[in-house]
Design a protein around this motif. Structure first.
Motif, PDB file in Angstrom:
ATOM      1  N   VAL A  47     -35.528  66.062  22.305  1.00 14.88           N
ATOM      2  CA  VAL A  47     -36.422  67.119  22.805  1.00 14.88           C
ATOM      3  C   VAL A  47     -35.910  68.516  22.487  1.00 14.88           C
ATOM      4  O   VAL A  47     -36.662  69.490  22.619  1.00 14.88           O
ATOM      5  N   MET A  48     -34.655  68.603  22.040  1.00 17.72           N
ATOM      6  CA  MET A  48     -34.152  69.894  21.560  1.00 17.72           C
ATOM      7  C   MET A  48     -35.041  70.427  20.429  1.00 17.72           C
ATOM      8  O   MET A  48     -35.113  71.623  20.189  1.00 17.72           O
ATOM      9  N   ARG A  49     -35.741  69.517  19.742  1.00 17.74           N
ATOM     10  CA  ARG A  49     -36.580  69.909  18.591  1.00 17.74           C
ATOM     11  C   ARG A  49     -37.863  70.619  19.001  1.00 17.74           C
ATOM     12  O   ARG A  49     -38.530  71.227  18.167  1.00 17.74           O
ATOM     13  N   HIS A  50     -38.246  70.515  20.289  1.00 16.23           N
ATOM     14  CA  HIS A  50     -39.520  71.127  20.694  1.00 16.23           C
ATOM     15  C   HIS A  50     -39.581  72.591  20.286  1.00 16.23           C
ATOM     16  O   HIS A  50     -40.597  73.079  19.813  1.00 16.23           O
ATOM     17  N   GLU A  51     -38.464  73.280  20.494  1.00 22.09           N
ATOM     18  CA  GLU A  51     -38.465  74.723  20.242  1.00 22.09           C
ATOM     19  C   GLU A  51     -38.833  75.012  18.778  1.00 22.09           C
ATOM     20  O   GLU A  51     -39.710  75.830  18.488  1.00 22.09           O
ATOM     21  N   SER A  52     -38.165  74.318  17.853  1.00 21.35           N
ATOM     22  CA  SER A  52     -38.449  74.630  16.442  1.00 21.35           C
ATOM     23  C   SER A  52     -39.824  74.098  16.027  1.00 21.35           C
ATOM     24  O   SER A  52     -40.534  74.737  15.254  1.00 21.35           O
ATOM     25  N   TYR A  53     -40.230  72.943  16.554  1.00 19.41           N
ATOM     26  CA  TYR A  53     -41.556  72.435  16.181  1.00 19.41           C
ATOM     27  C   TYR A  53     -42.655  73.415  16.661  1.00 19.41           C
ATOM     28  O   TYR A  53     -43.592  73.701  15.932  1.00 19.41           O
ATOM     29  N   LEU A  54     -42.501  73.899  17.888  1.00 20.05           N
ATOM     30  CA  LEU A  54     -43.559  74.768  18.429  1.00 20.05           C
ATOM     31  C   LEU A  54     -43.573  76.117  17.701  1.00 20.05           C
ATOM     32  O   LEU A  54     -44.630  76.718  17.512  1.00 20.05           O
ATOM     33  N   ALA A 113     -45.374  63.300   0.688  1.00 20.66           N
ATOM     34  CA  ALA A 113     -45.458  64.688   0.219  1.00 20.66           C
ATOM     35  C   ALA A 113     -46.000  65.572   1.346  1.00 20.66           C
ATOM     36  O   ALA A 113     -46.664  65.073   2.259  1.00 20.66           O
ATOM     37  N   ASN A 114     -45.715  66.858   1.287  1.00 23.27           N
ATOM     38  CA  ASN A 114     -46.175  67.826   2.306  1.00 23.27           C
ATOM     39  C   ASN A 114     -45.838  67.345   3.710  1.00 23.27           C
ATOM     40  O   ASN A 114     -46.675  67.360   4.615  1.00 23.27           O
ATOM     41  N   CYS A 115     -44.607  66.891   3.857  1.00 29.11           N
ATOM     42  CA  CYS A 115     -44.185  66.241   5.092  1.00 29.11           C
ATOM     43  C   CYS A 115     -43.249  67.153   5.877  1.00 29.11           C
ATOM     44  O   CYS A 115     -42.259  67.629   5.325  1.00 29.11           O
ATOM     45  N   ASN A 116     -43.547  67.356   7.133  1.00 24.46           N
ATOM     46  CA  ASN A 116     -42.644  68.118   8.008  1.00 24.46           C
ATOM     47  C   ASN A 116     -41.530  67.206   8.523  1.00 24.46           C
ATOM     48  O   ASN A 116     -41.489  66.021   8.186  1.00 24.46           O
ATOM     49  N   HIS A 117     -40.660  67.754   9.348  1.00 21.35           N
ATOM     50  CA  HIS A 117     -39.484  67.048   9.870  1.00 21.35           C
ATOM     51  C   HIS A 117     -39.898  65.715  10.496  1.00 21.35           C
ATOM     52  O   HIS A 117     -40.767  65.681  11.367  1.00 21.35           O
ATOM     53  N   ILE A 118     -39.270  64.616  10.053  1.00 21.83           N
ATOM     54  CA  ILE A 118     -39.704  63.294  10.541  1.00 21.83           C
ATOM     55  C   ILE A 118     -38.841  62.772  11.690  1.00 21.83           C
ATOM     56  O   ILE A 118     -39.068  61.682  12.202  1.00 21.83           O
ATOM     57  N   GLY A 119     -37.811  63.547  12.083  1.00 23.54           N
ATOM     58  CA  GLY A 119     -36.950  63.100  13.191  1.00 23.54           C
ATOM     59  C   GLY A 119     -35.878  62.159  12.684  1.00 23.54           C
ATOM     60  O   GLY A 119     -35.330  62.345  11.598  1.00 23.54           O
ATOM     61  N   ARG A 120     -35.586  61.117  13.478  1.00 20.00           N
ATOM     62  CA  ARG A 120     -34.550  60.132  13.093  1.00 20.00           C
ATOM     63  C   ARG A 120     -35.107  59.168  12.060  1.00 20.00           C
ATOM     64  O   ARG A 120     -36.095  58.471  12.309  1.00 20.00           O
ATOM     65  N   LEU A 121     -34.456  59.066  10.940  1.00 19.64           N
ATOM     66  CA  LEU A 121     -34.943  58.164   9.883  1.00 19.64           C
ATOM     67  C   LEU A 121     -34.841  56.710  10.325  1.00 19.64           C
ATOM     68  O   LEU A 121     -35.629  55.856   9.913  1.00 19.64           O
ATOM     69  N   LEU A 329     -36.746  74.325  27.558  1.00 24.22           N
ATOM     70  CA  LEU A 329     -37.952  73.509  27.806  1.00 24.22           C
ATOM     71  C   LEU A 329     -38.828  74.163  28.877  1.00 24.22           C
ATOM     72  O   LEU A 329     -40.057  74.187  28.756  1.00 24.22           O
ATOM     73  N   GLN A 330     -38.174  74.728  29.909  1.00 21.70           N
ATOM     74  CA  GLN A 330     -38.975  75.366  30.973  1.00 21.70           C
ATOM     75  C   GLN A 330     -39.665  76.624  30.449  1.00 21.70           C
ATOM     76  O   GLN A 330     -40.810  76.897  30.812  1.00 21.70           O
ATOM     77  N   SER A 331     -39.010  77.371  29.560  1.00 21.21           N
ATOM     78  CA  SER A 331     -39.728  78.562  29.062  1.00 21.21           C
ATOM     79  C   SER A 331     -40.835  78.161  28.084  1.00 21.21           C
ATOM     80  O   SER A 331     -41.869  78.832  28.020  1.00 21.21           O
ATOM     81  N   LEU A 332     -40.649  77.039  27.368  1.00 19.03           N
ATOM     82  CA  LEU A 332     -41.755  76.572  26.511  1.00 19.03           C
ATOM     83  C   LEU A 332     -42.949  76.154  27.377  1.00 19.03           C
ATOM     84  O   LEU A 332     -44.101  76.395  27.018  1.00 19.03           O
ATOM     85  N   ALA A 333     -42.653  75.534  28.525  1.00 22.10           N
ATOM     86  CA  ALA A 333     -43.737  75.113  29.426  1.00 22.10           C
ATOM     87  C   ALA A 333     -44.550  76.342  29.872  1.00 22.10           C
ATOM     88  O   ALA A 333     -45.785  76.326  29.863  1.00 22.10           O
TER      89      ALA A 333
END
Ligand code: NAD
Length: 345
Positions: A47-54, A113-121, A329-333
């Motif tokens: 969930v650390m990724r939420h910040e960069s994804y958003l 192709a045109n693929c964003n971050h897929i997380g854990r392979l 996470l709370q500030s993203l909320a």
């Protein structure tokens, strides 16, 4: 450190992704895969990724409602256009296409192709192995963050790869970055205020450092396994990247945020009996478990077993979130207008 159950965290994460405009099935899936990374002990891909994804949603890099589609197919090969949707959605779709092709042809390849971050392979390699296939997933990241063996400047990305094979006790999964570790681990150390081990990072001057923040101040990760890991890192910088129709790091037009991905699969049943394969894999596991552990080890583990152990523990006790992740996470909320996350403890 606040502890949150996987259920709470998945529900929160899904609400966040729905707020970005993702349809419920996409929001649920992205949330579930990220929380699964936390459960497996890989907080760098949770969930650390939420910040960069958003942030990428706001920048238009991620198109939250976009779904992948086949760009073209040729025999046992397919190219999937992920259309800049959430990378996890493209990767799971690609794995499903790959399964069909491998069952038909025995061996198959799918490029994303045109693929964003897929997380854990490893998630996709495990899914393929669960389907009775040998799966190999490779990502070449065009953003430069890794120094080559013998160098003191960034040239390539962290370029991860994952292998999945079926065994009688579920998939055996080997999944790692070809840099010494994933870059996200520096964020975790930084969030906890801890020093990183020696031999991971050089600062911007090319000097060894144990300060995790130096990576983000012009520093660089080292490749794993000296010149051999560097060689693998380099192959990964080329093969998935070029086959996905983009260009390597440093070249004009490199897809800096993206995860150009190549997935390969072998259908074991085209070679012999699946049961024979899984029985031999189980025997190998048992042989490894039986041998005398070296000092500092309680048991010789196989790839995937550290994640299994973490999963059991975190399902029981909850997922610990460093204070900085918790407050992010709370500030993203607040920013996205959803109810805050509730800690169990
Ligand atoms: P890591 O260094 O923690 O290595 C993990 C691998 O080593 C796993 O397969 C694990 O089972 C195995 N392992 C660990 N300890 C072991 C032991 N004692 N015995 C046997 N096997 C053991 O991983 P990493 O390089 O930091 O990568 C972490 C995650 O980050 C991976 O899931 C990877 O896919 C992901 N990643 C993704 C991207 C991306 O852009 N999508 C980029 C880099 C990394």
């Amino acid at each position: 450190m606040p502890l949150v159950s996987a259920e709470q965290l998945t529900d929160f994460s899904s609400r966040l992704y729905r707020a970005t405009g993702a349809p419920p099935d996409i929001a649920d899936f992205v949330a579930q895969t990220l929380v699964d990374a936390n459960l497996g002990g890989h907080d760098s891909h949770g969930v650390m990724r939420h910040e960069s994804y958003l942030r990428q949603v706001k920048e238009g890099v991620i198109q939250p409602a976009m779904r992948p589609r086949i760009k073209h197919r040729h025999g046992a090969i397919a190219v999937v256009d992920c259309r800049r949707g959430y990378g996890q959605v493209g990767a799971r779709y690609g794995a499903a296409q790959l399964r069909g092709l491998a069952r038909e042809h025995g061996v198959a390849a799918v490029s994303l192709a045109n693929c964003n971050h897929i997380g854990r392979l490893g998630e996709y390699a495990a899914w393929l192995a669960d389907e009775g296939l040998v799966g190999l997933v490779m990502v070449g990241i065009p953003g430069a963050l890794v120094a080559p063996w013998g160098g003191r400047e960034r040239v390539t990305g962290t370029n991860p790869m994952a292998w999945g094979v079926p065994t009688g006790r579920g998939p055996m999964v080997l999944d790692f970055a070809t840099s010494i570790v994933a870059a996200g681990k520096m964020n975790i150390y930084s969030d906890k205020g801890e020093l990183i081990p020696e031999g991971w990072v050089l600062d911007s001057e090319g000097q060894p450092t144990r300060d995790p923040d130096k990576l983000f101040e012009g520093g660089m990760l080292l490749p794993f396994g000296t010149y051999k890991g560097y060689g693998l890192n380099l192959m990964m910088a080329l093969i998935p990247v070029l086959l996905a129709g983009t260009v390597p790091s440093g070249a004009k037009g490199a897809d800096l945020y993206g995860n150009p991905t190549l997935m390969l699969a072998l259908s074991i049943e085209h070679f012999g009996e699946l049961e024979d394969f899984t029985a031999m894999a189980d025997e190998l596991r048992e042989n490894a478990h039986r041998i005398r552990p070296a000092e500092g080890h309680d048991l010789v583990l196989l790839p995937g077993e550290p994640e299994e152990r973490a999963r059991l523990q975190r399902q029981r006790e909850g997922i610990p979130l460093p204070e900085r992740t918790w407050s992010t996470l709370q500030s993203l909320a607040r920013e996205w207008g959803i109810e805050p996350l509730v800690a169990d403890r």
